[in-house]
Structure formats: structure tokens, C-alpha cells
Scaffold this motif. Sequence first.
Motif, PDB file in Angstrom:
ATOM      1  N   ALA B 277       0.806  -1.227   0.000  1.00 28.65           N
ATOM      2  CA  ALA B 277       0.000   0.000   0.000  1.00 28.65           C
ATOM      3  C   ALA B 277       0.842   1.283   0.000  1.00 28.65           C
ATOM      4  O   ALA B 277       0.549   2.187  -0.785  1.00 28.65           O
ATOM      5  CB  ALA B 277      -0.977  -0.010   1.167  1.00 28.65           C
ATOM      6  N   PRO B 278       1.873   1.394   0.858  1.00 25.56           N
ATOM      7  CA  PRO B 278       2.641   2.652   0.825  1.00 25.56           C
ATOM      8  C   PRO B 278       3.283   2.908  -0.525  1.00 25.56           C
ATOM      9  O   PRO B 278       3.292   4.038  -1.021  1.00 25.56           O
ATOM     10  CB  PRO B 278       3.726   2.436   1.893  1.00 25.56           C
ATOM     11  CG  PRO B 278       3.235   1.340   2.747  1.00 25.56           C
ATOM     12  CD  PRO B 278       2.383   0.474   1.882  1.00 25.56           C
ATOM     13  N   ALA B 279       3.800   1.841  -1.147  1.00 20.36           N
ATOM     14  CA  ALA B 279       4.437   2.010  -2.457  1.00 20.36           C
ATOM     15  C   ALA B 279       3.420   2.473  -3.483  1.00 20.36           C
ATOM     16  O   ALA B 279       3.634   3.461  -4.198  1.00 20.36           O
ATOM     17  CB  ALA B 279       5.077   0.701  -2.906  1.00 20.36           C
ATOM     18  N   ILE B 280       2.281   1.774  -3.526  1.00 22.50           N
ATOM     19  CA  ILE B 280       1.281   2.113  -4.530  1.00 22.50           C
ATOM     20  C   ILE B 280       0.725   3.513  -4.286  1.00 22.50           C
ATOM     21  O   ILE B 280       0.549   4.295  -5.223  1.00 22.50           O
ATOM     22  CB  ILE B 280       0.128   1.084  -4.524  1.00 22.50           C
ATOM     23  CG1 ILE B 280       0.667  -0.329  -4.760  1.00 22.50           C
ATOM     24  CG2 ILE B 280      -0.910   1.436  -5.585  1.00 22.50           C
ATOM     25  CD1 ILE B 280       1.179  -0.602  -6.139  1.00 22.50           C
ATOM     26  N   SER B 281       0.478   3.850  -3.012  1.00 25.01           N
ATOM     27  CA  SER B 281      -0.138   5.158  -2.767  1.00 25.01           C
ATOM     28  C   SER B 281       0.821   6.293  -3.123  1.00 25.01           C
ATOM     29  O   SER B 281       0.387   7.344  -3.577  1.00 25.01           O
ATOM     30  CB  SER B 281      -0.616   5.276  -1.318  1.00 25.01           C
ATOM     31  OG  SER B 281       0.453   5.138  -0.431  1.00 25.01           O
TER      32      SER B 281
END
Lengths: 319, 306
Positions: B277-281
Motif C-alpha cells: 500500500a505505501p508504495a502504490i499510494s
Amino acid sequence: MARKILTVAVLAALAVLPPVFYLTGNAFYLDLATRLVILGIAAVSLNLILGFGGMISFGHAAFVGLGAYAVGIPAYHWLYYTAGDWAVSGLAQIPIAVAVTALFALLTGLICLRTRGVYFIMITMAFAQMVYYLIVSIEEYGGDDGLVIDTRSQLPFLDLDDPLQLYGLAYVSLLVAMGLVAMIVKSRFGMVIQGAKGNDERMRTLGFNTYAYRLTAYVISGAMCGYAGALLGNFTTFISPEMMDWTRSGELMFMVILGGAGTVLGPVLGATVFIVLEEVLSSITIHWHLPFGLMLIAVVLFVRGGLMGLFAVLFGGRK
Amino acid sequence: MDLTLFTIQLLNGLQLGLLLFLVASGLTLVFGILDFVNLAHASLYMLGAFICASFTLWLGNFVWGVLLALPVTALVGLVVERVVARPLYARDHLDQVLATFGLILVIDTAAQLIWGPAGIAVPLPDWLEGQVQIGAVTLPSFRLLIIGAGLMAAAGLFWLVNYTRLGMLIRAGASNRTMVSALGIDIQSLFALVFALGATLAGLAGMLIAPITEASIGMGNSVIITAFVVIIVGGIGSMKGAFIAALMIGLIDTLGRSFLDDIFKLVMSTEAAETSAPAISAMLIYIIMAAVLAFKPSGLFPPKVR
């Protein structure tokens, strides 16, 4: 003719001076030259699409970074390949770097090349930012803090821990890169690319699928730049997302323009002047960005065609 | 999902979107009318913040600081236009990108020489420091002020562009520059005015964000990239596109950062969601931009053909 003499002179100076400095106890200058030559390869690769193809990529630092991480990540996992008595991790890392960046160029190029002008500039930058944030968010590989490469790529017959041999590899690679670009530019393929830069519609009317040609050039450029990144990782032994910051892409563009876009020697000349200036100015003042930025503006405003253009005005020898 | 948190993040996203609009509107105006790519646009955002900080500390009042900083920023914009931008109008975009990249270095270093390397915190007056209770949600009143000011600036801009003589000239200039000047309009003054207007809007955004983040060197460098994403997604030169894209990017970025892991957890394991999630966001807005350009190579609202 004058241009040939300049090319030979610059390349000869790069071949002789740094090793001489190194052997006379000035190791620092060899370091500087190694960085210069590696960034020179990256600039040469950018010039292939920017100078000859008119594709203004504002995201080339991503290829440098991906290439460096292709060296760093296998090293981090202690994946050292041996063939017989040889330790040859480099024979895996460097092809990985080239393959990964070629694939990245292919995938992003498919989308980027659908756009034109400023949209192209900005979408190449957007893809570079994606890679940047991807690496930042992977904590396993250091995230923001970067990653130290404990062991340089191992190659047969070469020891990259020896600064001279590393420089030798970088220098020869630069020659090959320049030769490759010179060859591409003169080939039928290169003619189509340059034709598409001048008038894309006309080339398409002539029956060339310029999209495919441009995409191919984009992939070659990306892979070449990834190779430069692999060398850079081996040189600095420390890699971080900062290598792919958009300002780095801007610096690569500046090297190309400063030296002279669309010339074979230009990017190398640009990289040389860039690195030397950066070094000299930053040793004088910590606020070196100020004169540097002013110079950048002045070059864009007053020096059309970069240093190669200036040289042509002074000595003739325009093609 | 927590509704209170969602409301707060929604408002935060709105705030980010409006600030982005203030920066992006100037960028898209300058690009649409002057055909000029200004990477240094966000340097004016930074200068706005610093100038406002200086005035606020000098006068002891944030509101006066903003009111005085606005014309000063406009003046700086005029100087930049005259000295750097004007010689570049006739050049190609590559030259403009490079020269304004150089300008960023110059302005950043100059700001560092004037205000020092550390950031400057901007104090707020008491009446802005408080909190406002709306239903079950407590919000800092200053954030509401930002949203209000952003909406007002947006409305003012729409009025200016659509209902005034100047706006008419701006729109005419955007669709056909040569014709406007042939009709006897002083195109140079119009350009300078548009540039200064863009500078003021970017400066205003910087002033509004300064009390939250403090004024700091290089604060514009992340904003400029996002602002470019906004105008590319919206369609370069389109004010409507900039507004819609700014709100979209602001909301998606903010909500993505807070709720993407919850959404991912619906379809994948907790562990996988928390790592991806952090990477994608962080990449989300660029993914959106790539997706938009893949299908609409000139953005969502491409301006009419010249």
C-alpha cells in the motif's frame, strides 16, 4: 575535420590524464574522471533520443537508478555466481541491469510515445517519479536511506576494486557507446529516427511506422543508460533513490544541451564541463548552485548548439 | 472504516487539491497563453511563503503578512518574466525547461542566502489557532480558512477569466496569440500580466501552507511536479481541467495514503497489503497520469485546437 581532431583530443585526454593523475598520487582526479565518464555514457544514451530523435526524456535518471539497483539488489542478497574458479557476479548483474532497463523502457515507451511535446517531457518524468517512489517505499533495500553495495560486480580478467581497471572499463564502455550511437545515426534506422524528428507526418506518409522506430530507439537508449547505471553502482558502491530524483534527469539533459545535442561528442563534452564545473564551483562556495544556475540560463539563452555549436562557429567544421 | 477519519481526510484532500489548483492554475495559464513551460513556477510558491513569513514576523500579524506579500510576489513575478521568461517565449520547450531548471537553482540558493538554510515557522493569530466543531468532526480552523480561501481564489479566477475584458483577452490569447496582437492588443503587457497573476496565485498557495509546514528551501520542488501532473491530466491550458484534476489528484493522493491499505486488505493478506500500500499510494498520482495519457494523450480536457 576540425571536429574529428577535437573528438580525438578529448578522448585521448580522457584516456591519458586520469591514469597519470592517479599514478602520480592524485587519486581524487581519477574518481572525478570515472564519474564523468559514466555520466558521459548516460548523456550519450539520452542524446540518442533527445538530440537525434527529438524525444525529450525528462526521466532518464530512472534508468541510471534501475541499472544501479540491478547491481545492488543481487549483491545485497549475496547472489554471487561462480563459473569454475571465476567469481562472475557481474556477468549476471550487468545483463540484468540492461534487461530490466530495456523492459522498463519498452513498457513506458509504449505509453510515452503516444504523446507529444510537453506531454512527452512530463510523462517520462512521471514514470521516473514512479520508480523513485517505488524504491523509496521498499524498506528491505534501504528505502530513502539507500543501500551500500558490499561487493562490486566480479568479472573475469577484471578487478573493479582497482580504480584504474574500473576506469578502464568505463572508458572503453564510453567509446563503445559513442561508436554505437555514431553507427545507429548513420544507419537507415537512424535516418528514419532523425526524419521523424524533423517531420513525423512525412515519414509516416512515406510508409515508415515511426512509432515502432522511435520505440526501438527509446529502448536502446534506456538499456544503454541502465548499463551506465550498473557502472555507477559499482563505482559509488552506494545507491539511493536520490540518484533518480527528477533534478538528476534535468542534469543529464543539461549535459546533452551544454555539449551540443545531436552530435556524437557533445554529450561527453557536456558531461566533462558539467562535472568539472560542479567540482570547481562547489570547492569555492557552498552556494555554488547560484553561479551554476546562472550559467545554465546563460548557456540556454546565448549558446545555441552548445559547446559543439560554439566550436563550429570558431573553427568551422560543421558537417 | 472510521467515518470521522474519512471526513477529516476528505477535507485534507480538498485542501491539498485547492492549494494544487492555485499553483496549477498559474502554470496552465502561462503555458496555455504564453506557450511557456515554467519549471520555476513553484519557486514563486516558495518565495511567497518566505516573503509572507518575513512580513508576518515583522508586523506580528499573519493576515497583514499575506496582504503585503501578495503584491511583492506579483512584483517578483514581473521581474522574472522580464528577465528570464521573455527571451524564452520564442524558444522550444526544451530550452524553456532547462533555463527554468537553472532558475530554480538560482532562486533556491538566493533564498538560502537571504533567509538562511533553516525553515521559518509562521505564527498564526489566536483566532486562527483554534478548532471548529462540525457535527462529530473537530477541525483546525486554519485548515477551513485554507479551503475557503482556495475556493474564493478559484471563484475569483473563474470570474476573471470568463466575465471580464481581461479574461476575454486571456482566452483569446490562449486560442490565437497572433490574431490578438493583430487586433491591436499590447500582447507583451498581457503576457506580463498573466505571468504576474500566475506568480501571485502560486505565492498565495505558498503563504497559505507556510503556517502548517513552515517556509523552507526547496519546498516548491515536490509541488511543481505534482502541479505538472495536474495540468497534464487536466489538459494543458484548460482552467476547468486544472480545477477538476487538482481536486482529483488532491483527494486521490490524500485518501490513497490513508485508506489504500484498508482497501487492499479486502482482497489480499494483511501483510501483503501493508507492504504494497505505501508504495502504490506514493505512485498513485503518476499511475493515474499515465493511465489518462494512455487513453487521452492530451489530457482530460484538451483546449481547443489553435
